[in-house]
Design an enzyme around this catalytic site. Structure first.
Site, mmCIF file in Angstrom:
data_model
loop_
_atom_site.group_PDB
_atom_site.id
_atom_site.type_symbol
_atom_site.label_atom_id
_atom_site.label_comp_id
_atom_site.label_asym_id
_atom_site.label_seq_id
_atom_site.Cartn_x
_atom_site.Cartn_y
_atom_site.Cartn_z
ATOM 1 N N LYS A 24 -81.370 120.643 23.321
ATOM 2 C CA LYS A 24 -80.251 121.561 23.562
ATOM 3 C C LYS A 24 -79.662 122.050 22.239
ATOM 4 O O LYS A 24 -79.423 123.236 22.062
ATOM 5 C CB LYS A 24 -79.196 120.831 24.408
ATOM 6 C CG LYS A 24 -78.035 121.693 24.842
ATOM 7 C CD LYS A 24 -77.503 121.260 26.189
ATOM 8 C CE LYS A 24 -76.695 119.983 26.146
ATOM 9 N NZ LYS A 24 -75.351 120.172 25.570
ATOM 10 N N SER A 25 -79.436 121.124 21.309
ATOM 11 C CA SER A 25 -78.819 121.513 20.032
ATOM 12 C C SER A 25 -79.691 122.524 19.293
ATOM 13 O O SER A 25 -79.201 123.514 18.753
ATOM 14 C CB SER A 25 -78.639 120.277 19.146
ATOM 15 O OG SER A 25 -77.704 119.409 19.716
ATOM 16 N N ARG A 29 -79.094 126.685 18.395
ATOM 17 C CA ARG A 29 -79.182 127.176 17.011
ATOM 18 C C ARG A 29 -80.274 128.221 16.857
ATOM 19 O O ARG A 29 -80.175 129.110 16.011
ATOM 20 C CB ARG A 29 -79.383 125.983 16.071
ATOM 21 C CG ARG A 29 -78.080 125.154 15.909
ATOM 22 C CD ARG A 29 -78.372 123.729 15.544
ATOM 23 N NE ARG A 29 -77.179 122.943 15.217
ATOM 24 C CZ ARG A 29 -76.387 122.324 16.113
ATOM 25 N NH1 ARG A 29 -76.628 122.414 17.410
ATOM 26 N NH2 ARG A 29 -75.340 121.615 15.705
ATOM 27 N N SER A 169 -68.745 114.974 13.204
ATOM 28 C CA SER A 169 -69.065 115.942 14.254
ATOM 29 C C SER A 169 -69.953 117.058 13.726
ATOM 30 O O SER A 169 -69.567 117.813 12.841
ATOM 31 C CB SER A 169 -67.775 116.545 14.822
ATOM 32 O OG SER A 169 -68.064 117.761 15.478
ATOM 33 N N ASP A 320 -74.540 111.111 22.328
ATOM 34 C CA ASP A 320 -74.695 111.645 23.687
ATOM 35 C C ASP A 320 -75.402 110.672 24.626
ATOM 36 O O ASP A 320 -75.564 110.963 25.813
ATOM 37 C CB ASP A 320 -75.483 112.962 23.641
ATOM 38 C CG ASP A 320 -74.658 114.083 23.015
ATOM 39 O OD1 ASP A 320 -73.417 113.963 22.976
ATOM 40 O OD2 ASP A 320 -75.255 115.066 22.560
ATOM 41 N N LYS A 347 -65.710 114.199 25.414
ATOM 42 C CA LYS A 347 -66.968 114.897 25.728
ATOM 43 C C LYS A 347 -66.777 115.681 27.038
ATOM 44 O O LYS A 347 -65.654 115.976 27.410
ATOM 45 C CB LYS A 347 -68.121 113.888 25.810
ATOM 46 C CG LYS A 347 -68.429 113.223 24.468
ATOM 47 C CD LYS A 347 -68.967 114.233 23.465
ATOM 48 C CE LYS A 347 -69.255 113.634 22.113
ATOM 49 N NZ LYS A 347 -69.549 114.639 21.094
ATOM 50 N N ARG A 351 -66.003 109.887 28.810
ATOM 51 C CA ARG A 351 -67.202 109.118 29.186
ATOM 52 C C ARG A 351 -66.961 107.614 29.207
ATOM 53 O O ARG A 351 -67.741 106.889 29.837
ATOM 54 C CB ARG A 351 -68.374 109.464 28.263
ATOM 55 C CG ARG A 351 -68.931 110.828 28.598
ATOM 56 C CD ARG A 351 -70.189 111.164 27.831
ATOM 57 N NE ARG A 351 -70.701 112.436 28.352
ATOM 58 C CZ ARG A 351 -71.490 113.262 27.670
ATOM 59 N NH1 ARG A 351 -71.855 112.955 26.434
ATOM 60 N NH2 ARG A 351 -71.910 114.377 28.219
HETATM 61 C C1 S3P Z 1 -73.789 118.699 19.230
HETATM 62 C C2 S3P Z 1 -72.985 117.817 18.580
HETATM 63 C C3 S3P Z 1 -72.335 116.668 19.231
HETATM 64 C C4 S3P Z 1 -72.948 116.373 20.600
HETATM 65 C C5 S3P Z 1 -73.155 117.620 21.399
HETATM 66 C C6 S3P Z 1 -74.089 118.574 20.671
HETATM 67 C C7 S3P Z 1 -74.395 119.819 18.484
HETATM 68 O O1 S3P Z 1 -70.971 116.949 19.410
HETATM 69 O O2 S3P Z 1 -72.139 115.476 21.312
HETATM 70 O O3 S3P Z 1 -73.709 117.323 22.657
HETATM 71 O O4 S3P Z 1 -75.333 120.468 18.999
HETATM 72 O O5 S3P Z 1 -73.942 120.070 17.359
HETATM 73 P P1 S3P Z 1 -69.857 116.612 18.278
HETATM 74 O O6 S3P Z 1 -70.145 117.454 17.127
HETATM 75 O O7 S3P Z 1 -68.555 116.927 18.929
HETATM 76 O O8 S3P Z 1 -70.030 115.150 18.004
#
Ligand code: S3P
Length: 439
Positions: A24-25, A29, A169, A320, A347, A351
């Site tokens: 997903k991340s 991007r 983060s 996560d 989140k 959670r």
């Molecule tokens: C993410 C960063 C994380 C993660 C989220 C995806 C990202 O969040 O929990 O599911 O894609 O940069 P945080 O940056 O708030 O920790």
């Protein structure tokens, strides 16, 4: 709205050789950087989940031509750093915190106004963590009372920032890196310090687009004034989605699975480290690098788990995966203690509390702390649990049923589609007796 309920019968074990959907991340991007690059970026393995599609739609709404995703493949006709157009309506980002926080940084630097909105969960999540440093950079942003979305952004001229992240983060870090692309190189570099390593996909992908990003220990530096050049992105399978099956196979006697082409970026592998410390039988095969990201096939076999004190340095690296890890803890022998994980409270749901309530409903003893939880491993019963619209909680409890003494019914599962389209089919094929129905 109707309630999507997963009813999972107890028993079974996991087997098979499969690939979970794209990371997903990295998918988010690929749309963001592909859109502001020069030239056409090709993407494969893109996650066709609601969250990453929200990012895709946002860029279409800003004039970027992006092909429909077919079997994870798409192309993005980049418009360059200064080619985005003012959207004609607020950008709706659904459940996706990553879309909202990363776009906030990018949009704060544009010469047009924009508004970012989201669903009920996203509209309750803290946004000051990105808007405060952006305001320091010169951005013009208005939040609603309580520091939440809708986020109203007006055109701004940004200057670099030296900033120590208050929490580890990746969303804040990435937001600031994107904003920094638009600063005047004559004003110097932005420098961002992270209190602990957190996912570095933005830094890696920027480099893949030919943009210089410095990393020296915990300090990341970047300057404006460069160009991103289109490239090809192969999105690996999401370790956060694979995590449910890693836990399922670990807790259930007779299980043996192979998860293909999973991203094993070291800023994401806390779940493997933690499960191995609990006694899990996880091996990495065919380790390779794909487009700047390490990837492997992950074999997981059943092994008896024991409770542990989760090392705090692993918390950001598994941020996560705690809903799934809590199920592993519930099936382990002994006590598992998690601390310094207060981020879990902000989140898609709280959670810590939502998992604690669900575990208690299934008869798993636990006690909640401000920054974590203590879970006593043992027997798991059946019952009705509420995911509170949190995709990862719904999927975690689906795995718990493998060890439960009677069926588990999980409510409010619609948002599984945000990160893991096809979860119930894949779970069934792997050996979980899961029925999904609107009630
Ligand atoms: C993410 C960063 C994380 C993660 C989220 C995806 C990202 O969040 O929990 O599911 O894609 O940069 P945080 O940056 O708030 O920790």
């Amino acid at each position: 709205m109707s309630d999507l309920v997963f009813t999972v019968q107890p028993g079974g074990c996991l087997s098979g050789d499969f690939r979970v959907p794209g990371d997903k991340s990295i998918s988010h991007r690929s749309m963001i950087l592909g859109s502001i690059a020069q030239g056409t970026t090709t993407v494969e393995g893109f996650l066709e989940g609601e969250d990453s599609l929200a990012t895709l739609m946002a860029f279409r709404a800003m004039g970027v031509e992006i092909d429909d995703v077919v079997n994870g493949k798409t192309t993005v006709k980049g418009v360059g750093l200064h080619g985005l157009r003012e959207p004609s309506a607020p950008l709706y980002l659904g459940n996706s915190g990553t879309s909202m926080r990363l776009l906030c940084g990018l949009l704060a630097a544009q010469n047009f106004p924009s508004v970012l909105t989201g669903d009920e969960s996203l509209s309750g999540r803290p946004m000051k963590r990105v808007t405060s440093p952006l305001t320091e950079m010169g951005a013009n942003i208005v939040l609603q009372d309580g520091g939440v979305a809708p986020i109203e952004i007006s055109a701004g001229k940004l200057h670099p920032i030296i900033y120590e992240l208050p929490v580890a983060s990746a969303q804040i870090k990435s937001c600031l890196l994107l904003a920094s692309l638009y600063t005047d190189p004559k004003d110097g570099n932005s420098e961002i310090m992270e209190p602990a390593p957190c996912r570095d996909h933005t830094e890696r992908m920027l480099r893949g687009f030919g943009y210089e990003v410095g990393t020296e220990g915990a300090r990341i530096s970047i300057s404006g004034g460069g160009t991103l050049n289109a490239c090809h992105i192969d999105v690996p399978a999401d370790i956060s989605s694979a995590a449910f099956f890693m836990v399922g196979a670990s807790i259930c006697e007779g299980s043996d699975i192979l998860l293909r082409h999973v991203g094993i970026n070291p800023t994401r592998t806390g779940v493997i480290t933690i499960l191995q410390a609990m006694g899990a039988d996880i091996t990495l095969e065919n380790v390779r690098e794909v487009g700047g990201e390490p990837v492997a096939d992950i074999r997981v076999k059943y092994a008896p788990l024991k409770g542990i004190n989760i090392p705090v340095d692993q918390v950001p690296l598994a941020i996560d995966e705690f809903p799934a890890l809590f199920i592993a803890a519930a099936c382990a022998q002994g006590t598992t203690v998690l601390s310094e994980a207060q981020e879990l409270r902000v989140k898609e749901s709280d959670r810590i509390q939502v998992m604690a309530d669900g575990l208690a409903e299934l008869g798993v003893k636990n006690s909640v702390r401000e920054d974590g939880i203590v879970i006593e491993g043992g027997e798991i019963g059946g019952g009705e649990v509420n995911s509170h619209g949190d995709h990862r909680i719904a999927m975690a409890f689906s795995m718990a049923a493998l060890k439960a003494s009677s069926p588990i019914r999980i409510h409010d599962c619609h948002n599984v589609a945000t990160s893991f389209p096809g979860f119930s089919d894949l779970a069934r094929n792997a050996g979980i007796n899961l029925q999904s129905a609107e009630e």
